[in-house]
Design a protein around this motif. Structure first.
Motif, mmCIF file in Angstrom:
data_model
loop_
_atom_site.group_PDB
_atom_site.id
_atom_site.type_symbol
_atom_site.label_atom_id
_atom_site.label_comp_id
_atom_site.label_asym_id
_atom_site.label_seq_id
_atom_site.Cartn_x
_atom_site.Cartn_y
_atom_site.Cartn_z
ATOM 1 N N LEU A 36 0.824 -1.203 0.000
ATOM 2 C CA LEU A 36 0.000 0.000 0.000
ATOM 3 C C LEU A 36 0.865 1.263 0.000
ATOM 4 C CD1 LEU A 36 -2.715 -1.212 2.520
ATOM 5 C CD2 LEU A 36 -3.093 -0.700 0.099
ATOM 6 N N ASP A 37 1.948 1.243 0.749
ATOM 7 C CA ASP A 37 2.885 2.361 0.763
ATOM 8 C C ASP A 37 3.435 2.605 -0.640
ATOM 9 O OD1 ASP A 37 4.854 4.099 2.622
ATOM 10 O OD2 ASP A 37 6.063 3.096 1.101
ATOM 11 N N ARG A 38 3.759 1.537 -1.334
ATOM 12 C CA ARG A 38 4.362 1.640 -2.668
ATOM 13 C C ARG A 38 3.388 2.283 -3.662
ATOM 14 N NH1 ARG A 38 8.396 -1.320 -5.506
ATOM 15 N NH2 ARG A 38 9.309 -1.611 -3.437
ATOM 16 N N ILE A 39 2.090 1.989 -3.545
ATOM 17 C CA ILE A 39 1.140 2.459 -4.554
ATOM 18 C C ILE A 39 0.390 3.728 -4.144
ATOM 19 C CG2 ILE A 39 0.881 0.158 -5.519
ATOM 20 C CD1 ILE A 39 -1.716 -0.174 -4.067
ATOM 21 N N GLY A 40 0.801 4.332 -3.005
ATOM 22 C CA GLY A 40 0.270 5.645 -2.676
ATOM 23 C C GLY A 40 -0.866 5.678 -1.679
ATOM 24 N N PHE A 41 -1.063 4.589 -0.943
ATOM 25 C CA PHE A 41 -2.079 4.572 0.112
ATOM 26 C C PHE A 41 -1.349 4.302 1.422
ATOM 27 C CE2 PHE A 41 -4.248 3.945 -3.819
ATOM 28 C CZ PHE A 41 -5.397 4.717 -3.679
ATOM 29 N N ALA A 179 17.939 15.292 -3.272
ATOM 30 C CA ALA A 179 18.627 14.478 -2.276
ATOM 31 C C ALA A 179 17.679 14.077 -1.149
ATOM 32 C CB ALA A 179 19.833 15.234 -1.720
ATOM 33 N N THR A 180 16.828 15.007 -0.732
ATOM 34 C CA THR A 180 15.856 14.704 0.320
ATOM 35 C C THR A 180 14.877 13.634 -0.144
ATOM 36 O OG1 THR A 180 16.010 16.925 1.263
ATOM 37 C CG2 THR A 180 14.023 15.662 1.766
ATOM 38 N N LEU A 181 14.345 13.786 -1.350
ATOM 39 C CA LEU A 181 13.398 12.815 -1.889
ATOM 40 C C LEU A 181 14.031 11.427 -1.995
ATOM 41 C CD1 LEU A 181 11.881 15.051 -4.709
ATOM 42 C CD2 LEU A 181 10.686 14.296 -2.640
ATOM 43 N N ALA A 182 15.263 11.394 -2.476
ATOM 44 C CA ALA A 182 15.952 10.112 -2.619
ATOM 45 C C ALA A 182 16.231 9.490 -1.259
ATOM 46 C CB ALA A 182 17.252 10.304 -3.395
ATOM 47 N N ALA A 183 16.633 10.316 -0.285
ATOM 48 C CA ALA A 183 16.948 9.806 1.051
ATOM 49 C C ALA A 183 15.719 9.224 1.736
ATOM 50 C CB ALA A 183 17.545 10.916 1.906
ATOM 51 N N LEU A 184 14.537 9.722 1.380
ATOM 52 C CA LEU A 184 13.283 9.236 1.971
ATOM 53 C C LEU A 184 12.628 8.149 1.121
ATOM 54 C CD1 LEU A 184 11.745 12.622 3.152
ATOM 55 C CD2 LEU A 184 12.535 10.765 4.620
ATOM 56 N N ASN A 185 13.309 7.697 0.071
ATOM 57 C CA ASN A 185 12.735 6.682 -0.825
ATOM 58 C C ASN A 185 11.348 7.088 -1.321
ATOM 59 O OD1 ASN A 185 14.827 4.830 -1.043
ATOM 60 N ND2 ASN A 185 14.195 3.657 0.745
ATOM 61 N N VAL A 186 11.227 8.322 -1.779
ATOM 62 C CA VAL A 186 9.956 8.831 -2.298
ATOM 63 C C VAL A 186 9.821 8.433 -3.768
ATOM 64 C CG1 VAL A 186 8.572 10.888 -2.779
ATOM 65 C CG2 VAL A 186 9.922 10.741 -0.676
ATOM 66 N N GLU A 187 8.690 7.869 -4.108
ATOM 67 C CA GLU A 187 8.410 7.460 -5.488
ATOM 68 C C GLU A 187 8.299 8.689 -6.394
ATOM 69 O OE1 GLU A 187 8.029 5.764 -8.768
ATOM 70 O OE2 GLU A 187 8.042 4.358 -7.089
ATOM 71 N N ALA A 188 9.016 8.645 -7.534
ATOM 72 C CA ALA A 188 8.962 9.762 -8.479
ATOM 73 C C ALA A 188 7.772 9.665 -9.424
ATOM 74 C CB ALA A 188 10.256 9.825 -9.287
ATOM 75 N N LYS A 189 7.336 8.447 -9.741
ATOM 76 C CA LYS A 189 6.218 8.259 -10.679
ATOM 77 C C LYS A 189 4.905 8.338 -9.917
ATOM 78 C CE LYS A 189 8.698 5.393 -14.051
ATOM 79 N NZ LYS A 189 8.733 4.068 -14.730
ATOM 80 N N VAL A 190 4.434 9.554 -9.741
ATOM 81 C CA VAL A 190 3.183 9.763 -9.004
ATOM 82 C C VAL A 190 2.171 10.449 -9.910
ATOM 83 C CG1 VAL A 190 4.295 9.850 -6.760
ATOM 84 C CG2 VAL A 190 4.017 11.958 -8.067
ATOM 85 N N PRO A 191 0.883 10.187 -9.707
ATOM 86 C CA PRO A 191 -0.135 10.855 -10.516
ATOM 87 C C PRO A 191 -0.296 12.316 -10.096
ATOM 88 C CG PRO A 191 -1.171 9.514 -8.823
ATOM 89 C CD PRO A 191 0.302 9.228 -8.746
ATOM 90 N N VAL A 192 -0.807 13.107 -11.003
ATOM 91 C CA VAL A 192 -1.084 14.515 -10.702
ATOM 92 C C VAL A 192 -2.421 14.614 -9.974
ATOM 93 C CG1 VAL A 192 -1.565 16.783 -11.690
ATOM 94 C CG2 VAL A 192 0.214 15.327 -12.691
ATOM 95 N N ALA A 193 -2.436 15.327 -8.864
ATOM 96 C CA ALA A 193 -3.671 15.525 -8.116
ATOM 97 C C ALA A 193 -4.426 16.722 -8.674
ATOM 98 C CB ALA A 193 -3.366 15.746 -6.638
#
Length: 328
Positions: A36-41, A179-193
């Protein structure tokens, strides 16, 4: 690096595997949390245990797929998640020097005037940095690695598998924000809200697409009795990565007016975390936190608080002008 390794070793040894009477870690629950974390929930802290944040995440996913909203991993929900069945819930990683590199702020006073003197509100120790990278807590990392008491560069440990599928962050992102996004393992491929809805009754933030469909959802800390959520229609003004924070006693009801205003430097332990999403309602925003384990439990100063990794992901989904609805 020997000094850093010693700090980590001490924390691993001291970290308790959970509160007395807490249920044991369940691999099936951890798999569900990681998926769920991986897919945005966002299920909140990944710890292999069920709780309110996981129930919220399941409800959001079920709503997004047109399923009966139960908040439980029922058959229909697990069938809808079948495409991620091969995702490993934990993974072994070998730590390198970058994974443990600072800077660190070992002691952070609760006094705002003292915080303002610091060069940055950095992580207190390497293990705190590792825990946020893998969307969990130092205690859970200790629990996943029984018997490991001395880690440093070259040590292999088991962690929740929060690695993103992509780190191709927006081209206009600054190197520091990347660097912050990478350090937090934030997914780059996200939908536009197309719209953000913050629901006080459910305690969640939802991202909607142009058709009003839920495309992401996160448990949030929303306002307090002293600073209730300002209901109504607002919009995103801008996104401020790695912000400092002005502690203004005139607008913080829990701080005496006798105190001097202070500028608290940036860092993951800044009171607003790693990102501030400024809203058209003056003094209000959506932001991160220095205490991810308190999301959904503690109160905030009227704003909408998420874990640092969830706030960063939402920041990639919005832009100036994105509508934001605060509802009861």
């Amino acid at each position: 690096m020997k000094r850093i390794a010693a700090i980590v070793a001490l924390t691993l040894t001291a970290a308790a595997p959970g509160q007395p009477g807490a249920p044991p870690m369940d691999p099936a629950v951890m798999r569900l949390q990681v998926t769920l974390d991986r897919i945005g929930f966002g299920p909140g802290i990944i710890d292999g245990r069920s709780g309110a944040s996981l129930i919220n995440a399941l409800k959001g996913f079920q709503e997004s797929r047109g399923l009966t909203v139960t908040g439980q991993p029922d058959r229909a929900t697990m069938q809808a998640l079948a495409g991620w069945r091969g995702l490993r819930p934990t993974i072994a990683v070998t730590l390198d020097r970058d994974a443990l590199r600072g800077p660190y702020t070992p002691v952070i006073s609760k006094d705002y005037a003292e915080q303002a003197k610091l060069p940055g509100m950095y992580y207190k120790r390497p293990l705190e940095k590792l825990a946020e990278r893998f969307h969990t807590t130092p205690a859970v990392l200790a629990e996943l690695n029984p018997g490991v008491t001395n880690i440093g560069p070259g040590t292999t440990i088991t962690v929740p598998n929060t690695f993103p599928s992509s780190r191709a962050y927006p081209s206009d992102a600054t190197p520091a924000w990347r660097a912050t996004l990478a350090a937090l393992n934030v997914e780059a491929k996200v939908p536009v809200a197309a719209k953000i809805v913050v629901d006080k009754s459910d305690g969640v933030l939802r991202a909607l697409d142009g058709n009003g469909r839920v495309i992401a959802q996160y448990t949030a800390t929303i306002g307090s009795s002293r600073d209730p959520l300002p209901l109504g229609d607002w919009k995103v003004l801008h996104v401020s990565p790695n912000p400092d924070w002005k502690m203004n006693p005139k607008i913080l009801k829990g701080v005496s007016d006798d105190k001097q205003a202070q500028i608290i430097p940036p860092g993951p332990n800044n009171p607003v975390g790693v990102v501030w999403i400024d809203l058209s309602k003056e003094h209000y925003g959506i932001h991160g936190t220095s205490e991810p384990q308190q999301i959904g439990r503690a109160e905030s100063n009227g704003c909408v608080r998420l874990t640092n990794w969830d706030a960063a992901r939402v920041a990639l989904m919005v832009k100036g002008g994105t509508p934001v609805l605060f509802q009861a």
